[in-house]
Scaffold this motif. Structure first.
Motif, PDB file in Angstrom:
ATOM      1  N   ALA A   1       0.946  -1.325  -0.099  1.00 28.13           N
ATOM      2  CA  ALA A   1      -0.099  -0.163  -0.100  1.00 28.13           C
ATOM      3  C   ALA A   1       0.800   1.274  -0.109  1.00 28.13           C
ATOM      4  N   VAL A   2       1.990   1.238   0.581  1.00 27.20           N
ATOM      5  CA  VAL A   2       2.727   2.142   0.744  1.00 27.20           C
ATOM      6  C   VAL A   2       3.652   2.445  -0.554  1.00 27.20           C
ATOM      7  N   LYS A   3       3.839   1.519  -1.125  1.00 27.23           N
ATOM      8  CA  LYS A   3       4.710   1.634  -2.509  1.00 27.23           C
ATOM      9  C   LYS A   3       3.818   1.948  -3.584  1.00 27.23           C
ATOM     10  N   LYS A   4       2.450   1.808  -3.613  1.00 27.64           N
ATOM     11  CA  LYS A   4       1.302   2.131  -4.296  1.00 27.64           C
ATOM     12  C   LYS A   4       1.117   3.665  -4.324  1.00 27.64           C
ATOM     13  N   ALA A   5       1.192   4.030  -2.873  1.00 26.39           N
ATOM     14  CA  ALA A   5       0.815   5.535  -2.887  1.00 26.39           C
ATOM     15  C   ALA A   5       1.940   6.393  -3.414  1.00 26.39           C
ATOM     16  N   PHE A   6       3.352   5.650  -3.179  1.00 21.22           N
ATOM     17  CA  PHE A   6       4.380   6.516  -3.683  1.00 21.22           C
ATOM     18  C   PHE A   6       4.440   6.553  -5.136  1.00 21.22           C
ATOM     19  N   GLN A   7       4.132   5.319  -5.873  1.00 19.14           N
ATOM     20  CA  GLN A   7       4.037   5.304  -7.288  1.00 19.14           C
ATOM     21  C   GLN A   7       2.788   6.365  -7.712  1.00 19.14           C
ATOM     22  N   ARG A   8       1.790   6.259  -7.326  1.00 18.84           N
ATOM     23  CA  ARG A   8       0.562   7.173  -7.696  1.00 18.84           C
ATOM     24  C   ARG A   8       0.685   8.557  -7.248  1.00 18.84           C
ATOM     25  N   GLN A   9       1.800   8.907  -6.446  1.00 19.60           N
ATOM     26  CA  GLN A   9       2.068  10.083  -5.768  1.00 19.60           C
ATOM     27  C   GLN A   9       1.008  10.973  -4.976  1.00 19.60           C
ATOM     28  N   ARG A  10       0.487   9.795  -4.072  1.00 18.11           N
ATOM     29  CA  ARG A  10      -0.557  10.330  -3.278  1.00 18.11           C
ATOM     30  C   ARG A  10      -0.225  10.256  -1.894  1.00 18.11           C
ATOM     31  N   LYS A  11      -0.759  10.832  -0.877  1.00 22.19           N
ATOM     32  CA  LYS A  11      -0.617  10.795   0.405  1.00 22.19           C
ATOM     33  C   LYS A  11      -1.243   9.437   1.053  1.00 22.19           C
ATOM     34  N   ILE A  12      -0.412   8.841   2.119  1.00 17.02           N
ATOM     35  CA  ILE A  12      -0.888   7.707   2.896  1.00 17.02           C
ATOM     36  C   ILE A  12      -0.451   7.818   4.412  1.00 17.02           C
ATOM     37  N   GLN A  13      -1.350   7.184   5.041  1.00 22.60           N
ATOM     38  CA  GLN A  13      -1.059   7.219   6.472  1.00 22.60           C
ATOM     39  C   GLN A  13      -1.524   5.588   6.905  1.00 22.60           C
ATOM     40  N   VAL A  14      -0.614   4.912   7.271  1.00 19.94           N
ATOM     41  CA  VAL A  14      -0.922   3.541   7.876  1.00 19.94           C
ATOM     42  C   VAL A  14      -0.151   2.758   8.807  1.00 19.94           C
ATOM     43  N   ASP A  15      -0.361   1.893   9.389  1.00 28.32           N
ATOM     44  CA  ASP A  15       0.516   1.305  10.618  1.00 28.32           C
ATOM     45  C   ASP A  15       0.667  -0.123  10.252  1.00 28.32           C
ATOM     46  N   PHE A  16       1.913  -0.493  10.313  1.00 22.81           N
ATOM     47  CA  PHE A  16       2.192  -1.800   9.718  1.00 22.81           C
ATOM     48  C   PHE A  16       3.439  -2.514  10.912  1.00 22.81           C
ATOM     49  N   ASP A  17       3.641  -3.704  10.765  1.00 23.90           N
ATOM     50  CA  ASP A  17       4.800  -4.367  11.384  1.00 23.90           C
ATOM     51  C   ASP A  17       5.942  -4.411  10.703  1.00 23.90           C
ATOM     52  N   TYR A  18       7.091  -4.023  10.998  1.00 24.39           N
ATOM     53  CA  TYR A  18       8.268  -4.178  10.225  1.00 24.39           C
ATOM     54  C   TYR A  18       9.010  -5.234  10.847  1.00 24.39           C
ATOM     55  N   ASP A  19       9.224  -6.185  10.144  1.00 23.85           N
ATOM     56  CA  ASP A  19      10.026  -7.512  10.397  1.00 23.85           C
ATOM     57  C   ASP A  19      11.466  -7.290  10.285  1.00 23.85           C
ATOM     58  N   PHE A  20      12.460  -7.281  10.974  1.00 24.72           N
ATOM     59  CA  PHE A  20      13.748  -7.189  10.783  1.00 24.72           C
ATOM     60  C   PHE A  20      14.458  -8.448  10.377  1.00 24.72           C
ATOM     61  N   SER A  21      13.837  -9.578  10.853  1.00 23.97           N
ATOM     62  CA  SER A  21      14.532 -10.728  10.315  1.00 23.97           C
ATOM     63  C   SER A  21      14.189 -10.973   8.806  1.00 23.97           C
ATOM     64  N   ILE A  22      13.275 -10.378   8.191  1.00 18.11           N
ATOM     65  CA  ILE A  22      13.238 -10.263   6.797  1.00 18.11           C
ATOM     66  C   ILE A  22      14.320  -9.525   6.091  1.00 18.11           C
TER      67      ILE A  22
END
Length: 708
Positions: free
Chosen positions: A105-126
């Motif tokens: 969802a964040v990547k699509k917002a960047f590509q479409r040049q739109r604002k976004i606000q979202v909470d997500f889990d950032y897994d450092f093992s990946i």
């Protein structure tokens, strides 16, 4: 220049001059431009330093990406959040589209040049497994709050994309725990059937959870008027008082009962509402928000009432059991007293007349005792649900004449006339003859015991799809306060008092009905209507009294009058307390001590007269407590033998009346009640001694010697 024509020389000099001036001006302009560029670079460096300082000290992480999606800048908070080891190694070489942890969802917002606000889990093992960048965090999972905004140039094209990243792991953990706690609280509220309510006096609205008033929708807000519409009219004034207190911002905590009815309820529900202050305005000190619970106690109150009723029934049953045992003890000891007493006397006499009289009394009381036991066993069978019914065809007119003959044999009082109303010459029916006799003879037994003059009328008639039986008398009747009872008519006459109870159960088990009409001092009519098959009814016979001579021939084949009923023949030995011609008996010698024997049962008095006569005492009889009090007041007695259970006035009441004027005469309680509580009651009433029936001759003699 010497070769130049003279006319060109000034032109060349002029061109050289102009070129020199241009070069000078160009040098000056270059110096200015260089200085301006240097100043602009310094300004840019200063702004960059200022920006880095400001953004670097922010408590949130900031990332800036180019329009191609390459990371071009990040602050220190971002490095701390994502565990970046080398900031320079990351900037310029970290494409956002290649980050394996960033949500799509964040990547699509960047590509479409739109604002976004979202909470997500950032897994450092990946991150570590893919080697996307070098991080100090190895296996952690952080909760990231991300807000992205594109930055556009003057031409309207995106120049950069800025992300604000914040580590909210701790807040998220608290939020999850809070939601779990809230869910548990909601589940507890639902499981306990509670309603959680809130009232905000700033908007004058109610909201509630698990509330049928709002159709269980916690997002619904109700006005006080809407809420009051579900409250019982009688409870609304009290609830309105609380509403006024909440609107005024009063600080209180209280509990109040009220009744509520919603679309989910068939009737008014009993509830208890608790309320307390929750949020205050510190500036004014007034309460802004109130909260509390409403608890439905309808089932609880019903259960409490049922338990209370069950407790009362149990206590009443226990008292009835004790009273029943005491009554049975008294009733059994009464005939036993005569049986044992006269059996002992049989061994001490040779007179044929006395032997015959004693044997008659023993047989009569033995029959009474047997019938008492039969009544108890019969009632036990009935209460256990075992009612034997044997249907047979018979002529009710003939059978009723036989019943009349059985009752007539039990009549001993010449002042009472027995009348039979047999309206049909023949009435062929199909019913249980034994149970019919049980009911009719029980009614007749009570009538005989309680009628001292006048008449007893027994009869029947066809009524609807059954037969209506009745026995009426001109006896003592039943007081108005007892007119709702279908039970023992007179507790002072012999018998267990089970007869009417048996009549009721037997009649109703056949699908019939029982009832009575009575007026105290005038008489009573007891009746039963029994449904049965009526096959033939012939003629109307003359109703009226039947002469015994007409029935003597048929009595040999007639019904045993006592089967399944209270004793009839025992009434032959009963005194007639209302008979003024009854005279007291006496025996012994006139110079001996005089004893007043207060006894209502003839056979018991007969026994006492023989015992006292053999002991050499002079004695006089009083048939009940009233007569005993009158005799003690008007005559002199050396001792009183006082029976406890008697008509008109019992022995304890009579003793109390005597003690008001005479405290010297010894009074000995003489009763079939054998419990310690009975002895204590007798002593408390003023008795000096206590003798239990059956009377022991030696105990009687010892007691008399002690007091005389």
């Amino acid at each position: 220049m010497s070769n130049l024509p003279p006319f060109l020389f000034p032109a060349v000099l002029c061109a050289v001059f102009i070129l020199s001036v241009f070069l000078v001006l160009l040098a000056r302009c270059r110096r200015r431009t260089t200085r301006a560029l240097r100043e602009a670079q310094e300004i840019l460096n200063l702004q960059k330093l200022r920006t880095d300082t400001i953004f670097g000290d922010l408590p949130v992480g900031i990332e800036v990406y180019s329009k191609e999606g390459i990371l071009v800048w990040m602050n220190e908070r971002t490095c701390q959040t994502f565990g970046v080891v080398d900031k320079r190694a990351v900037i310029g070489s970290t494409p956002i589209m290649d980050n394996p942890v960033i949500p799509d969802a964040v990547k699509k917002a960047f590509q479409r040049q739109r604002k976004i606000q979202v909470d997500f889990d950032y897994d450092f093992s990946i991150v570590c497994r893919t080697g996307f960048y070098n991080t100090r965090c190895t296996s952690e999972v952080k909760r990231i709050s991300c807000k992205g905004t594109p930055v556009f140039g003057s031409d309207g094209k995106m120049q950069n994309y800025v992300f604000i990243m914040n580590d909210i792991s701790r807040e998220h953990e608290y939020s999850v725990k809070l939601k779990e706690s809230a869910q548990l609280a909601h589940q507890a509220i639902q499981a306990s059937g509670l309603v959680h309510w809130r009232y905000d006096n700033r908007i004058r609205r109610f909201s509630s959870y698990n509330d049928p008033v709002t159709n269980f929708d916690s997002s619904v807000w109700l006005t006080p008027e809407d809420y009051l519409g579900t409250v019982h009219p009688d409870d609304r004034p009290g609830i309105m008082d609380y509403l006024r207190m909440m609107d005024d911002g009063a600080d209180f905590s209280d509990e109040a009962p009220m009744r509520v009815k919603t679309t989910y309820d068939d009737g008014w529900q009993d509830c208890v509402v608790t309320g307390t202050s929750f949020l205050k305005d510190h500036a004014t000190g007034k309460v802004l928000l109130y909260t509390g619970f409403r608890r439905n106690v309808t089932s609880w109150k019903k259960m409490v009432n049922e338990l209370s009723e069950a407790k009362e029934r149990a206590e009443r049953s226990d008292k009835l059991k004790s009273a029943f045992l005491a009554n049975i003890s008294h009733e059994i000891r009464t005939p036993l007293n005569a049986i044992i007493g006269f059996s002992n006397l049989l061994t001490n006499t040779d007179k044929k007349e006395e032997i015959a009289e004693y044997q008659r009394i023993i047989v009569t009381n033995s029959d009474l005792l047997l019938r008492l036991i039969n009544d108890i066993l019969d009632l036990s069978k009935i209460e256990a649900g075992f009612i034997d019914r044997q249907l047979s065809e018979f002529d009710l007119s003939v059978y009723f004449d036989e019943l009349y003959g059985s009752v007539r044999q039990a009549m001993a009082n010449p002042s009472v006339e027995l009348v039979c109303d047999n309206p049909y010459e023949s009435c062929l029916v199909r019913m249980d003859a034994n149970r019919l006799a049980q009911v009719v003879l029980n009614y007749a037994t009570n009538a005989i015991k309680c009628t001292y003059r006048g008449e007893i009328r027994m009869g029947y008639r066809r009524q609807g799809e059954g037969i209506y039986f009745y026995v009426s008398d001109t006896g003592i009747g039943i007081p108005d306060k007892d007119n709702h009872r279908f039970e023992k008519l007179n507790e002072f006459t012999q018998g267990t008092g089970l007869g009417l109870a048996i009549c009721k159960v037997v009649t109703e088990s056949a699908g019939g009905q029982v009832g009575f009409e009575s007026e105290e001092g005038v008489g009573s009519t007891f009746w039963s209507w029994v449904p049965c098959e009526i096959m033939r009814v012939c003629g109307e016979a003359e109703a009226g009294g039947q002469e015994a001579a007409q029935l003597d021939a048929g009595l040999d084949n007639g019904l045993d009058a006592g089967e399944g009923t209270e004793n009839l023949s025992a009434s032959t030995d009963e005194p007639s307390p209302a008979d003024p011609d009854s005279e007291p008996s006496s025996g012994g010698h006139t110079d001996k001590k005089t004893i007043l024997v207060v006894e209502d049962i003839e056979s018991n008095y007969h026994l006492m007269s023989v015992l006292l006569g053999n002991l050499g005492y002079r004695f006089t009889r009083a048939a009940d407590g009233v007569e005993a009090v009158e005799k003690v007041l008007s005559e002199h007695f050396d001792l009183v033998l006082m029976d406890i259970k008697m008509p008109r006035l019992g022995g304890l009441e009579a003793t109390r009346e005597i003690r008001k004027t005479n405290r010297e005469v010894p009074i000995i309680a003489l009763t079939a009640h054998a419990f310690n509580s009975d002895k204590e009651a007798a002593i408390a009433a003023g008795c000096n001694g206590f003798l239990v029936k059956p009377i022991d001759r030696n105990a009687l003699a010892g007691t008399l010697r002690r007091f005389l």
